[in-house]
Design an enzyme around this catalytic site. Structure first.
Site, short mmCIF file in Angstrom:
data_model
loop_
_atom_site.label_atom_id
_atom_site.label_comp_id
_atom_site.label_asym_id
_atom_site.label_seq_id
_atom_site.Cartn_x
_atom_site.Cartn_y
_atom_site.Cartn_z
N ARG A 160 -55.22 -30.20 12.67
CA ARG A 160 -56.54 -30.78 12.37
C ARG A 160 -56.70 -32.20 12.89
NH1 ARG A 160 -56.36 -26.48 12.17
NH2 ARG A 160 -56.60 -25.05 10.44
N SER A 209 -63.37 -28.11 4.48
CA SER A 209 -62.27 -28.61 3.66
C SER A 209 -62.35 -30.13 3.55
CB SER A 209 -60.93 -28.24 4.29
OG SER A 209 -60.80 -26.85 4.35
N GLU A 280 -59.70 -34.59 5.51
CA GLU A 280 -59.93 -33.92 6.80
C GLU A 280 -61.32 -34.26 7.31
OE1 GLU A 280 -58.62 -29.82 6.99
OE2 GLU A 280 -60.35 -29.26 8.22
C1 LIG Z 1 -68.25 -23.68 5.36
C2 LIG Z 1 -67.31 -24.39 6.30
C3 LIG Z 1 -66.11 -23.77 6.64
C4 LIG Z 1 -65.21 -24.42 7.49
N1 LIG Z 1 -64.04 -23.79 7.82
C5 LIG Z 1 -63.19 -24.39 8.67
C6 LIG Z 1 -61.97 -23.74 9.04
O1 LIG Z 1 -61.67 -22.64 8.63
N2 LIG Z 1 -61.14 -24.38 9.90
C7 LIG Z 1 -61.44 -25.62 10.40
O2 LIG Z 1 -60.64 -26.15 11.20
N3 LIG Z 1 -62.58 -26.26 10.06
C8 LIG Z 1 -63.46 -25.68 9.22
N4 LIG Z 1 -64.61 -26.32 8.87
C9 LIG Z 1 -64.86 -27.69 9.36
C10 LIG Z 1 -65.62 -27.75 10.68
O3 LIG Z 1 -66.43 -26.60 10.85
C11 LIG Z 1 -64.69 -27.90 11.89
O4 LIG Z 1 -63.91 -29.08 11.80
C12 LIG Z 1 -65.48 -27.92 13.19
O5 LIG Z 1 -64.61 -27.79 14.28
C13 LIG Z 1 -66.30 -29.19 13.36
O6 LIG Z 1 -67.14 -29.00 14.48
P1 LIG Z 1 -68.56 -29.70 14.57
O7 LIG Z 1 -69.14 -29.38 15.89
O8 LIG Z 1 -69.39 -29.34 13.40
O9 LIG Z 1 -68.15 -31.22 14.51
P2 LIG Z 1 -68.80 -32.37 13.64
O10 LIG Z 1 -68.59 -32.07 12.20
O11 LIG Z 1 -70.18 -32.65 14.09
O12 LIG Z 1 -67.85 -33.60 14.05
C14 LIG Z 1 -66.48 -33.62 13.64
C15 LIG Z 1 -65.73 -34.63 14.50
O13 LIG Z 1 -65.73 -34.17 15.86
C16 LIG Z 1 -66.32 -35.13 16.71
N5 LIG Z 1 -67.03 -34.43 17.76
C17 LIG Z 1 -68.01 -33.51 17.65
N6 LIG Z 1 -68.38 -33.07 18.87
C18 LIG Z 1 -67.62 -33.73 19.77
C19 LIG Z 1 -67.53 -33.74 21.19
N7 LIG Z 1 -68.30 -32.97 21.96
N8 LIG Z 1 -66.63 -34.58 21.78
C20 LIG Z 1 -65.84 -35.39 21.04
N9 LIG Z 1 -65.87 -35.43 19.69
C21 LIG Z 1 -66.76 -34.62 19.07
C22 LIG Z 1 -67.24 -35.96 15.80
O14 LIG Z 1 -67.53 -37.20 16.36
C23 LIG Z 1 -66.40 -36.01 14.53
O15 LIG Z 1 -65.38 -36.99 14.64
C24 LIG Z 1 -65.54 -25.69 8.01
C25 LIG Z 1 -66.75 -26.31 7.69
C26 LIG Z 1 -67.64 -25.65 6.83
C27 LIG Z 1 -68.95 -26.32 6.50
#
Ligand SMILES: Cc1cc2nc3c(=O)[nH]c(=O)nc-3n(C[C@H](O)[C@H](O)[C@H](O)COP(=O)(O)OP(=O)(O)OC[C@H]3O[C@@H](n4cnc5c(N)ncnc54)[C@H](O)[C@@H]3O)c2cc1C
Length: 296
Positions: A160, A209, A280
């Site tokens: 992570r 999480s 996280e």
């Molecule tokens: C219901 C639910 C279930 C989830 N289950 C899981 C799971 O099973 N496993 C898991 O790992 N995570 C899980 N997550 C957390 C989340 O979905 C992941 O961490 C996901 O990868 C975040 O992606 P995002 O595009 O939404 O990033 P964001 O939440 O928008 O951003 C997260 C981070 O990534 C950075 N970021 C976003 N896009 C880019 C880019 N293009 N370049 C550089 N940095 C960037 C942001 O600046 C920030 O630091 C869950 C979330 C929810 C709401």
């Protein structure tokens, strides 16, 4: 590309919390992304890339810098041979759809992760034994200083986390997948989604999480459950009654409510298990947890 003023960020997150960004842009190509990052650097602005906002807690006051959302070709996804080729802003759901249609397996674990592939790289997202580091071949990273392809090793992908800094934006990705019949992919996805639905709140506003799992026989969720935190509420934020490592926006929650819950959870986990839980969820803006053991 237009640079907008004072755009609300809360509505771009799954938890629905957070104030505005002073500046906001939606680059649609690598060239536009390079331009806007150079502009931010010249103005001395901090950069906040928002994917699907599924792992973000944004301060109630918002952020003073430039927030970015990747669109256009930076959010497109397709298959080339046995590779998934996707913009950093492409959603995991669209990528899974494309790979299943092309009969390529390996991305199924992402069906439970509601993010973008760029957010997945930043977080080394993973579930059910899979994570980005196992399938990502390379990612195109754009910064104000230049653009380059990086391998998973160069991205520092670990549990992570990655070594990506705020001004380093994942614009494109290439994943190496393997042939698999679409009906088998569909069956795997259905099974994983059913497991997820049975264990976690799937129809609530959360940011996924809250804490990383510690090196301990208990997961963060089990630990917080043992601390009696299921259903615990501060202001509009509530620890999920279904899974203690989730915080729900139970109505008009503010970032400070969620932060206070996190501080309380860390205090109890330290008290009871001697473990310092590490968050996280990513913070944008002026948000800081007190040292473990202290409340807000
Ligand atoms: C219901 C639910 C279930 C989830 N289950 C899981 C799971 O099973 N496993 C898991 O790992 N995570 C899980 N997550 C957390 C989340 O979905 C992941 O961490 C996901 O990868 C975040 O992606 P995002 O595009 O939404 O990033 P964001 O939440 O928008 O951003 C997260 C981070 O990534 C950075 N970021 C976003 N896009 C880019 C880019 N293009 N370049 C550089 N940095 C960037 C942001 O600046 C920030 O630091 C869950 C979330 C929810 C709401």
């Amino acid at each position: 590309m237009t640079i907008e003023d004072n755009v609300s960020l809360g509505r771009l997150t799954t938890v629905g919390i957070g104030g505005p960004a002073r500046y906001f842009a939606r680059p649609q190509s690598v060239a536009e992304l390079e331009d806007v990052l150079r502009w931010a650097a010249a103005e001395g602005l901090e950069v906040f890339t928002v994917g699907l906002g599924s792992n973000l807690l944004i301060a109630d006051e918002g952020v003073a810098g430039l927030a970015l959302r990747l669109e256009g070709e930076l959010a497109a996804a397709g298959v080339e041979g046995e590779r998934l080729v996707a913009g950093g802003g492409a959603t995991n759901a669209v990528c899974l759809h494309r790979t299943r249609a092309a009969g390529l397996g390996g991305f199924e674990f992402a069906c439970a992760i509601p993010g973008t592939v760029g957010g997945g790289v930043r977080m080394n997202a993973g579930a059910y034994g899979g994570d980005w580091s196992q399938i990502l071949e390379r990612a195109l990273v754009v910064t104000a200083e230049g653009t380059s392809w990086r391998t998973p090793d160069e991205l520092g992908l670990e549990y992570r986390r990655s070594s990506l800094e705020p001004g380093e934006v994942v614009a494109r990705t290439e994943f190496r997948l393997v042939p698999k019949p679409p009906e088998d992919i569909k069956a795997t996805v259905a099974e994983l989604q059913a497991r997820r639905k049975a264990a976690q709140p799937t129809n609530k506003r959360t940011f996924g999480s809250v804490f990383k799992n510690p090196e301990h026989e208990l997961s963060a969720g089990r630990m917080l459950e043992a601390c009696g935190l299921r259903g615990h509420r501060i202001g509009g934020a509530q620890i999920s009654p279904r899974h203690a490592n989730f915080i729900e926006n139970a109505g008009e929650a503010r970032a400070v409510d969620a932060l206070a819950l996190m501080a309380e959870a860390r205090r109890r986990a330290l008290d009871r298990f001697g473990v310092e839980l590490e968050h996280e969820v990513r913070f944008f803006g002026e948000l800081e947890l007190p040292p473990a053991g202290e409340t807000l």
